[in-house]
Design an enzyme around this catalytic site. Structure first.
Site, PDB file in Angstrom:
ATOM      1  N   HIS A 112       0.806  -1.228   0.000  1.00  0.00           N
ATOM      2  CA  HIS A 112       0.000   0.000   0.000  1.00  0.00           C
ATOM      3  C   HIS A 112       0.833   1.269   0.000  1.00  0.00           C
ATOM      4  CE1 HIS A 112      -3.123  -2.953   0.797  1.00  0.00           C
ATOM      5  NE2 HIS A 112      -3.846  -2.116   0.086  1.00  0.00           N
TER       6      HIS A 112
ATOM      7  N   GLU B 218     -10.400 -11.647  -4.419  1.00  0.00           N
ATOM      8  CA  GLU B 218      -8.955 -11.533  -4.200  1.00  0.00           C
ATOM      9  C   GLU B 218      -8.385 -12.711  -3.415  1.00  0.00           C
ATOM     10  OE1 GLU B 218      -8.183  -7.780  -2.237  1.00  0.00           O
ATOM     11  OE2 GLU B 218      -9.801  -8.059  -0.809  1.00  0.00           O
TER      12      GLU B 218
ATOM     13  N   ASP C 159      -3.938  -8.739  -4.184  1.00  0.00           N
ATOM     14  CA  ASP C 159      -3.972  -9.826  -3.209  1.00  0.00           C
ATOM     15  C   ASP C 159      -4.104 -11.174  -3.885  1.00  0.00           C
ATOM     16  OD1 ASP C 159      -3.631  -8.802  -0.584  1.00  0.00           O
ATOM     17  OD2 ASP C 159      -5.503  -7.706  -0.856  1.00  0.00           O
TER      18      ASP C 159
ATOM     19  N   CYS D 248      -9.772  -3.913 -10.042  1.00  0.00           N
ATOM     20  CA  CYS D 248      -9.222  -2.726  -9.400  1.00  0.00           C
ATOM     21  C   CYS D 248      -7.824  -2.953  -8.840  1.00  0.00           C
ATOM     22  CB  CYS D 248     -10.160  -2.211  -8.310  1.00  0.00           C
ATOM     23  SG  CYS D 248     -10.405  -3.374  -6.979  1.00  0.00           S
TER      24      CYS D 248
HETATM   25  C1  PEP Z   1      -6.243  -5.763  -4.462  1.00  0.00           C
HETATM   26  O1  PEP Z   1      -5.956  -6.565  -3.570  1.00  0.00           O
HETATM   27  O2  PEP Z   1      -5.989  -5.975  -5.675  1.00  0.00           O
HETATM   28  C2  PEP Z   1      -6.876  -4.484  -4.141  1.00  0.00           C
HETATM   29  C3  PEP Z   1      -7.252  -3.652  -5.086  1.00  0.00           C
HETATM   30  O3  PEP Z   1      -7.031  -4.166  -2.825  1.00  0.00           O
HETATM   31  P1  PEP Z   1      -5.828  -3.634  -1.904  1.00  0.00           P
HETATM   32  O4  PEP Z   1      -4.684  -3.268  -2.799  1.00  0.00           O
HETATM   33  O5  PEP Z   1      -6.342  -2.472  -1.154  1.00  0.00           O
HETATM   34  O6  PEP Z   1      -5.539  -4.811  -1.037  1.00  0.00           O
HETATM   35 MG    MG Z   2      -6.792  -6.370  -1.631  1.00  0.00          MG
END
Ligand code: PEP
Ligand code: MG
Length: 585
Positions: A191, A437, A461, A508
């Site tokens: 993140h 995910e 994920d 996403c």
């Molecule tokens: C993902 O896991 O692809 C996602 C978009 O969520 P995050 O990156 O917040 O875990």
């Molecule tokens: Mg995620």
């Protein structure tokens, strides 16, 4: 000049003065002294050594009262290092000959020793590096006390170098002052990297020892396109970087010029390109880049930025603000995804962290919310109330069992019933969907179709769980490939099965904004992309270059390949066919 290689996580270039951020969020000032001040600094140094030794002895006494004499050798070793003649000579030489202030001399000298320890290749000495860092901290504390320069008070532009940065630290940087950063650890889809991309801060992570190899005041280049940090570049290298910066700027400007053109394929298929955000304030950038809504709003950042545990009013205010900015465009509010690399510490708060040995596989996201229903209910109420104000969807992260979705739907129904009793408006038909995910969901997606109004594939994920490679760990970055055939097949499976049942799907994960995958995903049937705001124009532009037939040909071929390497080489080649200037990521 020294060139360090890491993982490129946020594109662009930054050239500037290095600042080492220590674990206490302060930087070591690069201060020089005049000749008459030399003896004062020498005295300060000796006094600091004595103070540091006394602090260590005091700590030793307290620890041995608790656990006996077991830890004594560690403290003895620290005191010994502080009395070490070569170390004293090194520091005093820098004060007397280079006119460094005592703290700057100490910091540079200890870092020189660290490097020397590392170079020996001797694992015993390499392990002593933590001791040297500990001693550096203690000496700086003795020399500067409260006067350490805080990152929040910087008065000039810097390139930050740190062992690690948390997502919330990265979100809080003053963008005017921090022009780039580089860290020892980290991975492409952690993140911290995601926030850096969203904030357009050029960044390289996973460099191993950048925070000790470089000293405050060195000139550094962060090359976020190729994952390189150049320390004290020569003139030729500087010229090359100045040219690259200019080209990159021209490339970006050209993309931005076309940001409002819709993402329609050559044969007329309309695709939606929305954005991922962490804070409502980012929606301004989303709209500037031509985004068509918010496909992922990571609400846990409300917690990460807050000094107190957010209540229903704080949740609602944030959502109200986001909706007022996004207008009638869709916004998917994702429920809290705390845990893994996003923690919230507030004393004995109800959302205090659980100390788990393996948090990425632990009580994260929806598991956390279902474990603490009182915390979760506040958020559900706020989302339901916000649903009356705009085109709101509610999205649940990290689902691994159908039962979790059923439990959330039950809680939403109860909250809605209560709101109705209180005459508070809400949208009873607010769509509720999940992030796909976790492999168990992707592999049995048809079962989830009965309980979900939409899906959003979270490849960040999904990749880490399918390939068992931690997304934040630079040591396994070479095993973390969203282009692995197993991931591509799972995405196809989810898109095909959902299409049969008429359930809309978006993607996403960071893969959606990676130019190499855009044509492939389009060919697989993806019609909703959600990406980091600055990447929107590029994704839209690539979609405008192709026909669906061609995209399907590309995805069929990619799916026939056997390794990540072959897949990536093929897809990068395809992308360059359409966008010859595309060589920046
Ligand atoms: C993902 O896991 O692809 C996602 C978009 O969520 P995050 O990156 O917040 O875990
Ligand atoms: Mg995620």
């Amino acid at each position: 000049m020294e060139i360090l290689k890491g993982i490129p996580v946020s594109p662009g270039f930054a050239i500037g003065e290095a600042f080492i951020l220590d674990s206490e969020e302060s930087v070591i000032p690069r201060r020089f002294i005049s000749q008459p001040e030399v003896e004062t600094e020498v005295t300060r140094f000796h006094a600091a050594v004595e103070k540091a030794k006394a602090d260590i002895r005091e700590l030793q006494r307290r620890v041995s009262d608790e656990i006996g004499e077991e830890a004594a050798p560690i403290f003895d070793a620290h005191v010994m290092i502080l009395s070490d003649k070569p170390l004293h000579d090194e520091v005093l030489g820098r004060i007397r000959n280079n006119r460094f202030a005592a703290e700057y001399a100490v910091s540079r000298s200890l870092r020189k020793f660290e490097k020397a320890f590392l170079r020996t290749g001797n694992s015993y000495l390499a392990q002593r590096i933590t001791d040297l860092r500990d001693i550096e901290q203690r000496m700086l504390q003795a020399l500067l006390g409260e006067r350490k320069e805080e990152i929040r008070q910087l008065d000039r532009q810097v390139v930050l170098l740190a062992h690690d940065l948390t997502p919330s630290q990265t979100a809080a940087f003053d963008r005017e002052k921090v022009i780039g950063f580089a860290t020892d650890v980290g991975g492409m889809t952690g993140h911290t990297a995601i926030v850096a991309r969203a904030r357009e801060i050029p960044a390289v992570v996973g460099l191993g020892t950048v925070s000790t190899d470089v000293s405050t005041g060195d000139l550094v280049v962060v090359d976020g396109n190729r994952g390189i940090v150049v320390v004290n570049p020569d003139e030729k290298t500087m010229d090359a970087y100045r040219r690259m910066m200019k080209d990159f700027h021209v490339f970006e400007e050209a993309l931005i010029g076309e940001k409002d053109l819709p993402a329609v394929t050559l044969d007329g298929c309309r695709v939606s390109v929305a954005a991922n955000i962490e804070f409502p304030r980012e929606i301004e950038t989303v709209l500037q880049f031509g985004g068509e809504g918010v496909g992922l709003y990571r609400t846990e950042f409300l917690y990460l930025e807050s000094e107190v545990e957010p209540d229903e009013a704080m949740h609602f205010e944030a959502y109200e603000r986001a909706i007022s900015m996004v207008g009638s465009l869709p916004i998917a509010i994702r429920t809290l995804d705390l845990g893994a690399d996003k923690f919230f510490h507030i004393g004995k708060s109800t959302v205090d962290i659980l100390h788990e040995r393996n948090p990425a596989l632990g009580c994260r996201a929806i598991r956390y919310c279902l474990r603490y229903p009182d915390v979760f209910r506040k958020q559900i109420r706020a989302i339901c109330r916000a649903s009356a104000l705009g085109n709101v969807k509610m999205m649940i992260p990290m689902v691994s069992y159908c039962d979790e979705v059923i439990a959330v739907r039950q809680m939403v129904a109860e909250v809605q019933e209560r709101l109705a009793d209180e005459d508070v408006p809400f949208n009873p038909d607010m769509p509720i969907g999940i992030m796909v995910e976790v492999p168990s969901v992707a592999l049995t997606i048809e079962r989830f179709c009965d309980h979900c109004d939409f899906f959003s594939i979270g490849t960040n994920d999904l990749t880490q769980y399918v390939l068992a490679a931690d997304r934040t760990n630079e040591h396994v970055a070479g095993l973390y490939w969203p282009g692995h055939p197993s991931i591509l097949r799972l995405i196809r499976e989810v898109l095909e099965k959902s299409a049969e049942r008429g359930i809309p799907v978006s993607l996403c994960g960071e893969m959606a904004g990676d130019a190499a995958f855009v044509v492939f995903l389009l060919g697989l049937g993806l019609r909703n992309f959600s990406v980091s705001p600055p990447l929107i124009p590029e994704v839209k532009k690539l979609i405008r270059y192709v026909t669906l037939d061609k995209a399907q040909e590309v995805s069929d071929h990619a799916l026939s390949l056997g390794t990540s390497r072959e897949v990536m080489a093929y897809l990068r080649g395809v992308t360059r066919e359409y966008q010859p200037n595309w060589n920046f990521m």
